[in-house]
Design a protein around this motif. Structure first.
Motif, PDB file in Angstrom:
ATOM      1  N   VAL A 432     -23.909 -28.523 -12.828  1.00 39.78           N
ATOM      2  CA  VAL A 432     -23.339 -29.834 -12.498  1.00 39.78           C
ATOM      3  C   VAL A 432     -22.010 -29.973 -13.217  1.00 39.78           C
ATOM      4  CG1 VAL A 432     -23.677 -32.323 -12.564  1.00 39.78           C
ATOM      5  CG2 VAL A 432     -25.629 -30.814 -12.183  1.00 39.78           C
ATOM      6  N   ARG A 433     -20.921 -30.020 -12.447  1.00 38.79           N
ATOM      7  CA  ARG A 433     -19.593 -30.166 -13.041  1.00 38.79           C
ATOM      8  C   ARG A 433     -19.412 -31.581 -13.567  1.00 38.79           C
ATOM      9  NH1 ARG A 433     -16.041 -27.294  -8.256  1.00 38.79           N
ATOM     10  NH2 ARG A 433     -16.593 -25.118  -8.735  1.00 38.79           N
ATOM     11  N   LEU A 434     -18.851 -31.683 -14.753  1.00 40.03           N
ATOM     12  CA  LEU A 434     -18.545 -32.984 -15.340  1.00 40.03           C
ATOM     13  C   LEU A 434     -17.111 -33.376 -14.997  1.00 40.03           C
ATOM     14  CD1 LEU A 434     -20.188 -32.513 -18.853  1.00 40.03           C
ATOM     15  CD2 LEU A 434     -21.089 -33.801 -16.902  1.00 40.03           C
ATOM     16  N   PRO A 435     -16.825 -34.660 -14.912  1.00 40.54           N
ATOM     17  CA  PRO A 435     -15.452 -35.090 -14.620  1.00 40.54           C
ATOM     18  C   PRO A 435     -14.470 -34.531 -15.646  1.00 40.54           C
ATOM     19  CG  PRO A 435     -16.975 -36.936 -14.440  1.00 40.54           C
ATOM     20  CD  PRO A 435     -17.754 -35.801 -15.023  1.00 40.54           C
ATOM     21  N   ALA A 436     -13.273 -34.238 -15.201  1.00 44.09           N
ATOM     22  CA  ALA A 436     -12.237 -33.715 -16.092  1.00 44.09           C
ATOM     23  C   ALA A 436     -12.053 -34.644 -17.284  1.00 44.09           C
ATOM     24  CB  ALA A 436     -10.925 -33.552 -15.335  1.00 44.09           C
ATOM     25  N   GLY A 437     -11.951 -34.039 -18.459  1.00 39.78           N
ATOM     26  CA  GLY A 437     -11.761 -34.821 -19.669  1.00 39.78           C
ATOM     27  C   GLY A 437     -13.046 -35.226 -20.357  1.00 39.78           C
ATOM     28  N   THR A 438     -14.201 -34.993 -19.725  1.00 40.06           N
ATOM     29  CA  THR A 438     -15.485 -35.326 -20.348  1.00 40.06           C
ATOM     30  C   THR A 438     -15.730 -34.390 -21.522  1.00 40.06           C
ATOM     31  OG1 THR A 438     -16.360 -36.021 -18.209  1.00 40.06           O
ATOM     32  CG2 THR A 438     -17.959 -35.604 -19.955  1.00 40.06           C
ATOM     33  N   ASP A 439     -16.223 -34.944 -22.610  1.00 40.40           N
ATOM     34  CA  ASP A 439     -16.584 -34.135 -23.774  1.00 40.40           C
ATOM     35  C   ASP A 439     -18.010 -33.616 -23.562  1.00 40.40           C
ATOM     36  OD1 ASP A 439     -17.638 -33.357 -26.373  1.00 40.40           O
ATOM     37  OD2 ASP A 439     -15.851 -34.291 -27.228  1.00 40.40           O
ATOM     38  N   GLU A 440     -18.123 -32.324 -23.272  1.00 44.52           N
ATOM     39  CA  GLU A 440     -19.432 -31.745 -22.957  1.00 44.52           C
ATOM     40  C   GLU A 440     -20.388 -31.859 -24.148  1.00 44.52           C
ATOM     41  OE1 GLU A 440     -20.960 -27.285 -22.590  1.00 44.52           O
ATOM     42  OE2 GLU A 440     -19.544 -27.770 -20.985  1.00 44.52           O
ATOM     43  N   LEU A 444     -23.978 -33.808 -24.185  1.00 43.43           N
ATOM     44  CA  LEU A 444     -25.248 -33.146 -24.504  1.00 43.43           C
ATOM     45  C   LEU A 444     -25.993 -33.902 -25.601  1.00 43.43           C
ATOM     46  CD1 LEU A 444     -24.238 -29.373 -24.462  1.00 43.43           C
ATOM     47  CD2 LEU A 444     -25.839 -30.498 -22.910  1.00 43.43           C
ATOM     48  N   GLU A 445     -25.286 -34.306 -26.630  1.00 39.60           N
ATOM     49  CA  GLU A 445     -25.937 -35.041 -27.715  1.00 39.60           C
ATOM     50  C   GLU A 445     -26.555 -36.337 -27.204  1.00 39.60           C
ATOM     51  OE1 GLU A 445     -22.972 -35.583 -30.677  1.00 39.60           O
ATOM     52  OE2 GLU A 445     -23.031 -33.490 -31.372  1.00 39.60           O
ATOM     53  N   ALA A 446     -25.817 -37.055 -26.360  1.00 42.19           N
ATOM     54  CA  ALA A 446     -26.336 -38.312 -25.823  1.00 42.19           C
ATOM     55  C   ALA A 446     -27.548 -38.061 -24.930  1.00 42.19           C
ATOM     56  CB  ALA A 446     -25.236 -39.023 -25.037  1.00 42.19           C
ATOM     57  N   ALA A 447     -27.492 -37.000 -24.117  1.00 39.16           N
ATOM     58  CA  ALA A 447     -28.604 -36.692 -23.216  1.00 39.16           C
ATOM     59  C   ALA A 447     -29.844 -36.279 -23.999  1.00 39.16           C
ATOM     60  CB  ALA A 447     -28.189 -35.589 -22.249  1.00 39.16           C
ATOM     61  N   ALA A 487     -31.503 -41.146 -16.898  1.00 35.69           N
ATOM     62  CA  ALA A 487     -31.204 -40.944 -18.319  1.00 35.69           C
ATOM     63  C   ALA A 487     -29.900 -40.170 -18.493  1.00 35.69           C
ATOM     64  CB  ALA A 487     -32.359 -40.198 -18.991  1.00 35.69           C
ATOM     65  N   LEU A 488     -29.632 -39.221 -17.604  1.00 34.19           N
ATOM     66  CA  LEU A 488     -28.377 -38.467 -17.662  1.00 34.19           C
ATOM     67  C   LEU A 488     -27.190 -39.394 -17.371  1.00 34.19           C
ATOM     68  CD1 LEU A 488     -26.885 -35.814 -18.013  1.00 34.19           C
ATOM     69  CD2 LEU A 488     -27.351 -35.311 -15.599  1.00 34.19           C
ATOM     70  N   ALA A 489     -27.345 -40.272 -16.388  1.00 37.65           N
ATOM     71  CA  ALA A 489     -26.274 -41.220 -16.074  1.00 37.65           C
ATOM     72  C   ALA A 489     -25.997 -42.125 -17.265  1.00 37.65           C
ATOM     73  CB  ALA A 489     -26.647 -42.038 -14.844  1.00 37.65           C
ATOM     74  N   ASP A 490     -27.057 -42.570 -17.947  1.00 38.95           N
ATOM     75  CA  ASP A 490     -26.881 -43.391 -19.152  1.00 38.95           C
ATOM     76  C   ASP A 490     -26.116 -42.612 -20.222  1.00 38.95           C
ATOM     77  OD1 ASP A 490     -28.207 -45.503 -18.033  1.00 38.95           O
ATOM     78  OD2 ASP A 490     -30.139 -45.067 -18.997  1.00 38.95           O
ATOM     79  N   SER A 491     -26.413 -41.316 -20.322  1.00 38.28           N
ATOM     80  CA  SER A 491     -25.752 -40.468 -21.324  1.00 38.28           C
ATOM     81  C   SER A 491     -24.269 -40.372 -21.049  1.00 38.28           C
ATOM     82  CB  SER A 491     -26.371 -39.067 -21.330  1.00 38.28           C
ATOM     83  OG  SER A 491     -27.778 -39.128 -21.499  1.00 38.28           O
ATOM     84  N   LEU A 492     -23.894 -40.219 -19.785  1.00 38.13           N
ATOM     85  CA  LEU A 492     -22.476 -40.117 -19.444  1.00 38.13           C
ATOM     86  C   LEU A 492     -21.757 -41.450 -19.681  1.00 38.13           C
ATOM     87  CD1 LEU A 492     -22.627 -37.864 -16.277  1.00 38.13           C
ATOM     88  CD2 LEU A 492     -21.185 -37.476 -18.271  1.00 38.13           C
ATOM     89  N   ARG A 493     -22.448 -42.532 -19.385  1.00 35.81           N
ATOM     90  CA  ARG A 493     -21.837 -43.840 -19.647  1.00 35.81           C
ATOM     91  C   ARG A 493     -21.641 -44.050 -21.147  1.00 35.81           C
ATOM     92  NH1 ARG A 493     -25.009 -45.439 -15.080  1.00 35.81           N
ATOM     93  NH2 ARG A 493     -26.807 -45.905 -16.398  1.00 35.81           N
ATOM     94  N   ALA A 494     -22.561 -43.499 -21.932  1.00 38.01           N
ATOM     95  CA  ALA A 494     -22.452 -43.653 -23.385  1.00 38.01           C
ATOM     96  C   ALA A 494     -21.322 -42.809 -23.962  1.00 38.01           C
ATOM     97  CB  ALA A 494     -23.779 -43.252 -24.055  1.00 38.01           C
TER      98      ALA A 494
END
Length: 494
Positions: A432-440, A444-447, A487-494
């Motif tokens: 799953v590609r993350l949007p450009a500029g996302t800190d991977e 991961l820590e949030a997820a 839960a993954l969506a919540d992680s990305l929002r966080a």
């Protein structure tokens, strides 16, 4: 049992989600022996009514624990505590560090609750009953002749492998197969191996630990960029009608190597290359036909050996998988496979199909390691293959994993449309590609803090690249997919 569970289970209505609390408490009850082996659990409807929760909470908790192996659910029978999962009365609970994640999206993990226990037990019984006494003695370190012959027939039929039983070496899983391969190469003076980048980090570690220097080769939508292999500066053959020509990145690599050669720069050769052509790990692409040809042309021209890891080719959901590269050049390719994705990792059964020139050193390395893989399990697998049991098991599990993959893709489209899944419809994980500029790393820590067990693609890269997540669905039951993506969506929002 319903009343007994009502005593065991206590919910904090202001705490974590009720489903997570139910999973944790049932898991702990099994580990601690308070729910003994074989204990029948109440129906989801009865337990939900007794606990005052929705039935969906219980259904999803049961499904998750069945996927983890704590419970066994069979149609028309009560859900029971697994005989294997419970340590028995009085046993201490497992350390917290061993607890599986709430949503197990780790890669390379099949659903072990689908393991065909009855069929495997029947094969074990036949193996013990029919085995000649000589099979229980020290034998050929390559493996039991019955299994080597059965593998030769199966791999030739299913994967197009050119397979002589005399060239088959049975291993204790893929990890040992890579170690034997590396030791055989280094014994002959080899020092460097090219590997796809990204590729399996544990696989690279295994080869490096056995004396090989890793040389990264990039991967794109057509698989391993063969034009970047040391010594491939002459380029690939032209694309056939209907095929795409070499990508701009490859043409640039060829030009760069030509310039380096013309200026006298020394390009260090490699002695081997490891590749996953049927379903590249982790990107999920397939090695293009012209690159297959270029890879084998390169190996023939340089004298290098190709290690083909065919780790999950049986799981292709939209068409038949491509045949093994080994079938095109049996004397240049070492073919490797195992039962870890198709049956269960715990069986520790794998195999190498070896060119004549490497058969003796690989056999010697195997004999030095352990004198041979446990023979009763080998004979059971031979019987399992010959009776078509693996074919039937794969037909069943393909349907299960395809449904999970489809549900995961649909949930991602609904909740995370900005995160694009990539790769072919195959295997046991999605990229799953993350949007450009996302800190991977932060994602991961949030997820993980939200109970998701997953990896980032950077954990398998040598050189840096765009951020992405690896979502395994082998152990993610369908009822858990929607809440996992939430839960993954919540992680990305966080």
């Amino acid at each position: 049992m319903t009343r007994a569970l009502d005593v065991l289970l206590r919910f904090d209505r202001a705490g974590p989600p009720l489903r997570a609390q139910l999973e944790d408490q049932l898991r702990d009850a099994v580990r601690g022996g308070r729910l003994g082996p074989g204990a029948a659990l109440p129906s989801s409807r009865a337990l939900a009514r007794e606990l005052g929760v929705s039935r969906g909470v219980v259904v999803e908790a049961y499904a998750q624990l069945a996927a983890e192996g704590y419970l066994v659910a069979r149609q028309g029978a009560p859900t029971r505590v697994s005989e294997a999962a419970s340590p028995g009365p009085g046993a201490a609970p497992s350390p917290a560090g061993e607890r599986p994640p709430r949503f197990d999206c780790r890669t390379g993990r099949p659903d072990v609750s689908l393991f065909p226990r009855d069929a495997w037990l029947a094969s074990l019984r036949r193996a013990l009953r029919d085995a000649p006494d000589a099979r229980l003695d020290y034998g050929d370190p390559r493996g039991a002749p019955e299994l080597r012959a059965a593998l030769a027939r199966y791999l030739g039929r299913v994967r197009g492998v050119a397979c002589d039983p005399e060239r088959v070496v049975v291993t204790s899983g893929m990890a040992q197969g890579m170690a034997l391969f590396a030791r055989a190469l280094t014994a002959g003076g080899a020092r460097r191996i090219a590997m796809e980048d990204p590729s399996s980090a544990p696989g690279r570690g295994q080869l490096a630990a056995n004396g090989l220097e890793i040389v990264p080769i990039p991967v794109d939508e057509d698989g391993l960029q063969t034009a970047r292999l040391p010594g491939a500066a002459a380029g690939e053959r032209a694309a056939a009608p209907g095929e795409r020509g070499p990508a701009a990145s490859e043409r640039g690599a060829v030009a760069s190597e030509r310039r380096a050669a013309s200026q006298g720069a020394r390009i260090e050769p490699v002695d081997a290359v490891m590749t996953t052509p049927a379903h590249q790990f982790p990107l999920g692409v397939v090695l293009a036909p012209r690159r297959r040809a270029a890879l084998l042309d390169w190996a023939a021209a340089t004298g290098a050996v190709v290690l083909e890891d065919d780790y999950d080719a049986e799981y292709r959901y939209d068409r038949q998988p491509v045949g093994a590269v080994q079938g095109l050049a049996p004397e240049r390719v070492v073919y490797a496979g195992s039962t870890s994705k198709t049956l269960a990792p715990g069986l520790r059964l794998g195999w190498l199909v070896v060119p004549e020139g490497l058969l003796e050193p690989i056999t010697a390395a195997k004999e030095s390691d352990d004198l041979g893989t446990p023979v009763v399990e080998q004979l059971a697998l031979a019987d399992f293959l010959e009776r078509g049991r693996l074919d039937r098991h794969l037909r069943r599990t393909r349907a299960v994993y395809r449904a999970r993959r489809d549900a995961l893709v649909a949930a991602l489209e609904r909740r995370l449309p900005q995160c694009e899944p990539t790769g072919v419809a195959a295997g046991l994980h999605l990229v799953v590609r993350l949007p450009a500029g996302t800190d991977e790393r932060q994602t991961l820590e949030a997820a993980r803090s939200r109970g998701l067990g997953l990896a980032g693609i950077s954990e398998h890269r040598i050189e840096p690249g765009p951020p992405a997540l690896l979502l395994g669905y082998g152990r993610l039951p369908e009822p858990s997919i929607e809440p996992a993506v939430e839960a993954l969506a919540d992680s990305l929002r966080a």
